[in-house]
Design an enzyme around this catalytic site. Sequence first.
Site, PDB file in Angstrom:
ATOM      1  N   HIS B  64     -21.383  34.008  27.768  1.00  0.00           N
ATOM      2  CA  HIS B  64     -20.460  31.700  26.777  1.00  0.00           C
ATOM      3  C   HIS B  64     -21.091  31.976  25.983  1.00  0.00           C
ATOM      4  O   HIS B  64     -22.698  31.794  25.652  1.00  0.00           O
ATOM      5  CB  HIS B  64     -19.849  31.434  28.250  1.00  0.00           C
ATOM      6  CG  HIS B  64     -20.210  31.739  29.056  1.00  0.00           C
ATOM      7  ND1 HIS B  64     -20.399  31.844  30.354  1.00  0.00           N
ATOM      8  CD2 HIS B  64     -18.801  32.156  29.743  1.00  0.00           C
ATOM      9  CE1 HIS B  64     -19.088  32.370  32.168  1.00  0.00           C
ATOM     10  NE2 HIS B  64     -18.437  32.757  30.924  1.00  0.00           N
ATOM     11  N   HIS B  66     -23.030  28.203  25.654  1.00  0.00           N
ATOM     12  CA  HIS B  66     -23.237  26.728  26.430  1.00  0.00           C
ATOM     13  C   HIS B  66     -23.593  25.318  25.541  1.00  0.00           C
ATOM     14  O   HIS B  66     -24.071  25.336  24.257  1.00  0.00           O
ATOM     15  CB  HIS B  66     -24.340  27.033  27.501  1.00  0.00           C
ATOM     16  CG  HIS B  66     -23.688  28.310  28.684  1.00  0.00           C
ATOM     17  ND1 HIS B  66     -23.712  27.803  29.894  1.00  0.00           N
ATOM     18  CD2 HIS B  66     -22.937  28.459  28.636  1.00  0.00           C
ATOM     19  CE1 HIS B  66     -23.747  28.213  30.554  1.00  0.00           C
ATOM     20  NE2 HIS B  66     -22.895  29.087  30.551  1.00  0.00           N
ATOM     21  N   HIS B  81     -20.465  24.419  30.293  1.00  0.00           N
ATOM     22  CA  HIS B  81     -19.819  25.689  29.340  1.00  0.00           C
ATOM     23  C   HIS B  81     -19.318  25.110  27.497  1.00  0.00           C
ATOM     24  O   HIS B  81     -19.304  23.630  27.847  1.00  0.00           O
ATOM     25  CB  HIS B  81     -18.198  26.317  29.312  1.00  0.00           C
ATOM     26  CG  HIS B  81     -18.746  27.104  30.263  1.00  0.00           C
ATOM     27  ND1 HIS B  81     -17.862  27.851  30.850  1.00  0.00           N
ATOM     28  CD2 HIS B  81     -19.922  27.670  30.864  1.00  0.00           C
ATOM     29  CE1 HIS B  81     -18.533  29.026  31.352  1.00  0.00           C
ATOM     30  NE2 HIS B  81     -19.602  28.641  31.576  1.00  0.00           N
ATOM     31  N   HIS B  89     -11.522  25.638  32.418  1.00  0.00           N
ATOM     32  CA  HIS B  89     -12.256  26.784  31.845  1.00  0.00           C
ATOM     33  C   HIS B  89     -11.313  28.469  31.515  1.00  0.00           C
ATOM     34  O   HIS B  89      -9.964  28.038  32.659  1.00  0.00           O
ATOM     35  CB  HIS B  89     -13.209  27.779  33.265  1.00  0.00           C
ATOM     36  CG  HIS B  89     -13.724  29.368  32.372  1.00  0.00           C
ATOM     37  ND1 HIS B  89     -14.759  29.188  32.069  1.00  0.00           N
ATOM     38  CD2 HIS B  89     -13.950  30.671  33.109  1.00  0.00           C
ATOM     39  CE1 HIS B  89     -15.207  30.475  31.810  1.00  0.00           C
ATOM     40  NE2 HIS B  89     -14.177  31.515  32.331  1.00  0.00           N
ATOM     41  N   HIS B  98     -12.844  26.943  27.599  1.00  0.00           N
ATOM     42  CA  HIS B  98     -13.492  26.064  26.453  1.00  0.00           C
ATOM     43  C   HIS B  98     -13.876  26.776  25.289  1.00  0.00           C
ATOM     44  O   HIS B  98     -13.206  28.323  25.256  1.00  0.00           O
ATOM     45  CB  HIS B  98     -14.780  25.678  27.736  1.00  0.00           C
ATOM     46  CG  HIS B  98     -14.741  25.234  28.712  1.00  0.00           C
ATOM     47  ND1 HIS B  98     -15.127  26.110  30.365  1.00  0.00           N
ATOM     48  CD2 HIS B  98     -14.230  24.797  29.585  1.00  0.00           C
ATOM     49  CE1 HIS B  98     -15.003  25.613  30.707  1.00  0.00           C
ATOM     50  NE2 HIS B  98     -14.052  24.597  30.336  1.00  0.00           N
ATOM     51  N   ASP B 101     -15.980  29.942  25.993  1.00  0.00           N
ATOM     52  CA  ASP B 101     -15.493  31.166  25.927  1.00  0.00           C
ATOM     53  C   ASP B 101     -15.157  32.677  26.031  1.00  0.00           C
ATOM     54  O   ASP B 101     -14.319  32.730  25.291  1.00  0.00           O
ATOM     55  CB  ASP B 101     -14.473  30.500  27.244  1.00  0.00           C
ATOM     56  CG  ASP B 101     -14.521  29.587  28.552  1.00  0.00           C
ATOM     57  OD1 ASP B 101     -15.808  28.599  28.868  1.00  0.00           O
ATOM     58  OD2 ASP B 101     -13.427  29.412  29.207  1.00  0.00           O
ATOM     59  N   HIS B 138     -24.383  36.271  31.913  1.00  0.00           N
ATOM     60  CA  HIS B 138     -24.645  35.932  33.531  1.00  0.00           C
ATOM     61  C   HIS B 138     -25.176  37.273  33.765  1.00  0.00           C
ATOM     62  O   HIS B 138     -24.136  38.349  33.213  1.00  0.00           O
ATOM     63  CB  HIS B 138     -23.241  34.870  33.807  1.00  0.00           C
ATOM     64  CG  HIS B 138     -23.431  33.528  33.423  1.00  0.00           C
ATOM     65  ND1 HIS B 138     -23.447  32.881  34.100  1.00  0.00           N
ATOM     66  CD2 HIS B 138     -22.696  33.266  32.221  1.00  0.00           C
ATOM     67  CE1 HIS B 138     -23.465  31.141  33.158  1.00  0.00           C
ATOM     68  NE2 HIS B 138     -22.940  31.530  31.763  1.00  0.00           N
ATOM     69  N   ARG B 161     -27.503  33.022  35.072  1.00  0.00           N
ATOM     70  CA  ARG B 161     -27.611  32.901  33.836  1.00  0.00           C
ATOM     71  C   ARG B 161     -28.856  33.841  33.855  1.00  0.00           C
ATOM     72  O   ARG B 161     -29.947  33.923  34.302  1.00  0.00           O
ATOM     73  CB  ARG B 161     -28.541  32.143  33.292  1.00  0.00           C
ATOM     74  CG  ARG B 161     -27.315  30.776  33.845  1.00  0.00           C
ATOM     75  CD  ARG B 161     -27.529  28.868  33.452  1.00  0.00           C
ATOM     76  NE  ARG B 161     -26.225  28.010  33.687  1.00  0.00           N
ATOM     77  CZ  ARG B 161     -25.795  27.159  32.944  1.00  0.00           C
ATOM     78  NH1 ARG B 161     -26.968  26.367  32.284  1.00  0.00           N
ATOM     79  NH2 ARG B 161     -24.947  26.028  33.494  1.00  0.00           N
TER      80      ARG B 161
HETATM   81 CU   LIG Z   1     -21.676  30.776  30.490  1.00  0.00          CU
HETATM   82 ZN   LIG Z   2     -15.735  28.412  30.018  1.00  0.00          ZN
END
Ligand SMILES: [Cu+2]
Ligand SMILES: [Zn+2]
Lengths: 223, 173
Positions: B64, B66, B81, B89, B98, B101, B138, B161
């Site tokens: 992702h 962030h 995100h 999401h 997002h 994403d 992640h 994370r």
């Molecule tokens: Cu993330």
């Molecule tokens: Zn997301």
Amino acid sequence: MSRTKIEFAVQMTCNSCVEAVKKSLENASEIKSVDVNLDTGSVVVDSSLSTLDLQKRLESTGRKVAVRGYAGSIAAVSIIEAGDKSVQATPDVCIIDGTVDGLKPGPYQISVHEAGDLSRGCESVGDIYHPDKTCSQRLYGNLGTVKAEAGGRAAFRLEDDTLKLSDIIGRSFVIAEKPEENREGRRLACGVIARSAGLFQNPKTICACDGVTLWDEVSKPRL
Amino acid sequence: MLTFAVLSTFLLYAFAEKSAVVNLSDPSGEYNVTGNIIFTQLDNGIVNITGTVTGLTPGNHGFHIHNLGNLEDGCTSTGAHFNPHNLTHGGPTDTIRHVGDLGNIVASNEGVSVINVTDNIIALEGLHNIIGRAVVVHALEDDLGRGGVPDSILTGNAGARASCGVIGILNDE
Ligand SMILES: [Cu+2]
Ligand SMILES: [Zn+2]
């Protein structure tokens, strides 16, 4: 000196805590106002003191303290070694407020470099940033000199009316040995200039990702 | 064939408007996931994402952008995100997602993920600009909003994370 508003998260549980927090910020001519909100655990300080100075004062009450956000349309932070922060407080003045640890006492050059590429450490961040279109008299990214004290810490709060934060996000911040003759000094540490939370944009005290509270995060040892 | 490959790479860079780079590391020291990823925005607005991430467990890992590039408290201080339109999401090919994403990256049995994908939502300028924000990899798989647990529509339930880095400017000719 221009003032900036900085929002801290302070662990407070009762009204006497509020009094203790206010007291820790008394007797400083550099502080214009203090706003304490017990419900949100927020303390907003309008002052010309550095983040580190304010944080030390707040921590002297025995409470846990974390920076939550900085005033301004955008704020940025650059983490290099022990962590350096760069903040835009007003549209006209860029305030660079930071602390670097682990230096030998003496003067150091700080500057913004054109790229934010750490693939080869501080060697891949390019030259000191100087856009073609600038009308600045100096090398645009040259922020000047800071001094490390006997304990190896350089704490500084510089005001710069040339730099615009929107121009430097994604580039990098470098601390280097003082230049000799026309040769650039050795680069000691660097970090990419990143977006950070502005004032009141960071209301949460619990991180949704792993259930760790802000206070657990503050207690975690930093590597 | 070799000549062609070299030439096309050259053209890709010659017409690229802007590139960004992220150097991934694990500030927590628990995962030791590292990597290097390059984002190149082409004239048609599509962003090429290429790079390598190592030290992963085999399989899928949430990938992702962030919102913040703030690493003051490691990867946790990079915020949620990147989501300028306040949507739920989703996966990279969903219309409701997002901006940040990017789905999953896939690690081999050796824990290496070679990334070579494109995305037409993220950008290196304007409202969807990812520069100065963070890439987060992640520990677990992103369920793309379809997992059915409360976290699915917030984060994809991708777990801790494992690695992160600030997206910096590579060049802006
Ligand atoms: Cu993330
Ligand atoms: Zn997301």
